[in-house]
Scaffold this active site. Structure first.
Site, mmCIF file in Angstrom:
data_model
loop_
_atom_site.group_PDB
_atom_site.id
_atom_site.type_symbol
_atom_site.label_atom_id
_atom_site.label_comp_id
_atom_site.label_asym_id
_atom_site.label_seq_id
_atom_site.Cartn_x
_atom_site.Cartn_y
_atom_site.Cartn_z
ATOM 1 N N GLU A 215 -0.176 0.286 0.084
ATOM 2 C CA GLU A 215 -0.211 -1.126 0.427
ATOM 3 C C GLU A 215 1.200 -1.707 0.499
ATOM 4 O O GLU A 215 2.061 -1.331 -0.292
ATOM 5 C CB GLU A 215 -1.041 -1.895 -0.617
ATOM 6 C CG GLU A 215 -2.428 -1.303 -0.833
ATOM 7 C CD GLU A 215 -3.142 -1.838 -2.074
ATOM 8 O OE1 GLU A 215 -2.867 -2.997 -2.461
ATOM 9 O OE2 GLU A 215 -3.958 -1.098 -2.651
ATOM 10 N N GLU A 326 -5.541 -11.979 0.864
ATOM 11 C CA GLU A 326 -6.369 -11.892 -0.338
ATOM 12 C C GLU A 326 -5.886 -12.918 -1.348
ATOM 13 O O GLU A 326 -4.680 -13.165 -1.479
ATOM 14 C CB GLU A 326 -6.260 -10.490 -0.949
ATOM 15 C CG GLU A 326 -6.981 -10.342 -2.287
ATOM 16 C CD GLU A 326 -6.702 -9.001 -2.956
ATOM 17 O OE1 GLU A 326 -7.271 -8.779 -4.043
ATOM 18 O OE2 GLU A 326 -5.914 -8.205 -2.406
#
Length: 411
Positions: A215, A326
């Site tokens: 990520e 997110e």
């Protein structure tokens, strides 16, 4: 959208796994609120923290004071934290691999500035800049054991576990990397134990205990960094966040090669509503020769790589790639959080108002960047944060996303 389809079911299963909410498990870990520790236990904790800091913070040959309060240590590259990892001990950083082939994409110029280097300071050749971790950083964490990590255990008895997303994804093939340009904002975060981020996920595994992810993106995380600056970050795990991996360079694993970008450092300038839009361009790809996963920030600036030896499923290829935002909703006031995603405005407001991902591509088995095949988009709380996709000649595959969190339709 068919929420009973296998792909959506798999995606929602993944969304349950990702990231950190301190209050969910603080009572189950060793990190009590240090303010209420007995005096003897508090001093024991302080000694433990000092020992941990000595392991994390490698001695530098030069120190740079950043305007935001960060201290950047220029550490000799072969003495960085990565080489404490058992499979990497005694190694040195590898030479750059062949970059994926791509057609030139037109769009807004991306900016790669970080606050620590504004004064013109830089790290010498042969060293890498590492953001120094301070005692206060660790005292903000739920526990020493979880500092710099995401959830150790996945709670499957709640819906979403406080994590809310607006993401685009591709799945059903073999993927060897991804690239996108992301505009950077300064979203407001309501609680110190909440965060707001925008990132690329490279994913493989069964979404059980063998989940592998890589990520990278930008995030605002007051708990991790002690402020509200948007910061460039990385993450990895090979066991669904249970015990492996960490943010940035807070554990051994990721090998940094760049001498001018500090992972975890603040990004500047940032985008403004109805004003200038400032992007960062990120690319992650698998080196066809050695199998390591490399990270590029901006135009040709190689940050470093995740060695293939760290992974199980990602030793081969990814089975899903995600792009998007997110947030964590802790319900700290008893209502939905007002933590913003992206710019804090909904996707339909469009350019210069909503956050975006543009020029999204994936890397195929021939080490070529290609447009996204069959992009899917999903927002699990669309009244709080949403997403709208599109395609044009300048931006290729893109989407707008984000939102304000709590509002009349998201109480």
């Amino acid at each position: 959208m068919d929420f009973n389809s296998p792909v959506i079911s798999l995606l929602l299963h993944f969304l349950l796994l990702v990231s950190l909410v301190c209050h969910v498990y603080s009572s189950e870990t060793s990190g009590q609120n240090q303010t209420f520790l007995p005096n003897e236990e508090f001093h024991k904790l302080k000694r433990t923290i000092k020992m941990h800091l000595r392991r994390i913070n490698k001695p530098g040959v030069k120190t740079i004071q950043s305007p935001d309060g960060d201290i950047i240590d220029c550490v000799v590259s072969h003495k960085q934290p990565a080489f404490d990892h058992p499979t990497l001990r005694g190694q040195k950083p590898l030479d750059p691999p062949e970059r994926p082939r791509e057609h030139k994409q037109m769009g807004i110029e991306d900016y790669n500035f970080q606050l620590w280097s504004f004064s013109g300071e830089s790290c010498p050749e042969g060293t890498i800049p590492i953001r120094r971790i301070k005692e206060g950083d660790m005292l903000r964490a739920c526990s020493i054991n979880t500092f710099g990590r995401k959830l150790k255990r996945v709670r499957m008895d709640t819906t979403g576990d406080g994590h809310e997303h607006a993401v685009g994804y591709v799945s059903g093939d073999e993927y060897y990397g991804a690239k996108a340009s992301i505009n950077v904002w300064v979203p407001q975060v309501e609680s110190p134990y909440e965060f707001s981020l925008s990132q690329i996920w490279i994913i493989s595994g069964s979404f059980g205990e063998d989940l592998n992810t890589i990520e990278a993106g930008w995030q605002v995380s007051p708990e991790l960094y002690g402020d509200s600056y948007p910061r460039f970050f990385t993450y990895w795990t090979t066991d669904a966040y249970q015990g492996t991996g960490c943010y940035n360079l807070l554990c051994s694993g990721f090998v940094q090669t760049s001498s001018n970008i500090a992972i975890g450092a603040a990004i500047s300038p940032t985008s403004t509503y109805n004003g200038g839009q400032f992007d960062i361009s990120l690319m992650i790809w698998k080196d066809p020769k050695h199998g390591n996963w490399w990270l590029e920030y901006g135009s040709g600036n190689l940050i470093g790589y995740w060695p293939s030896s760290l992974f199980t499923h990602l030793k081969d290829s990814a089975t899903m790639v995600q792009f998007g935002g997110e947030i964590v909703n802790t319900m700290s006031t008893g209502a939905h959080t007002s933590t913003q995603m992206g710019s804090g405005h909904f996707a339909e407001e469009g350019f210069a108002k909503a956050a975006y991902f543009r020029n999204m591509q994936v890397v195929d088995s021939d080490n070529s960047l290609i447009p996204l095949p069959n992009l899917n988009v999903v927002a699990n709380r669309p009244n709080c944060y949403n997403i709208q996709e599109g395609t044009n000649n300048g931006w290729g595959n893109y989407f707008y996303y984000g939102g304000p969190g709590r509002n009349v339709k998201c109480p």
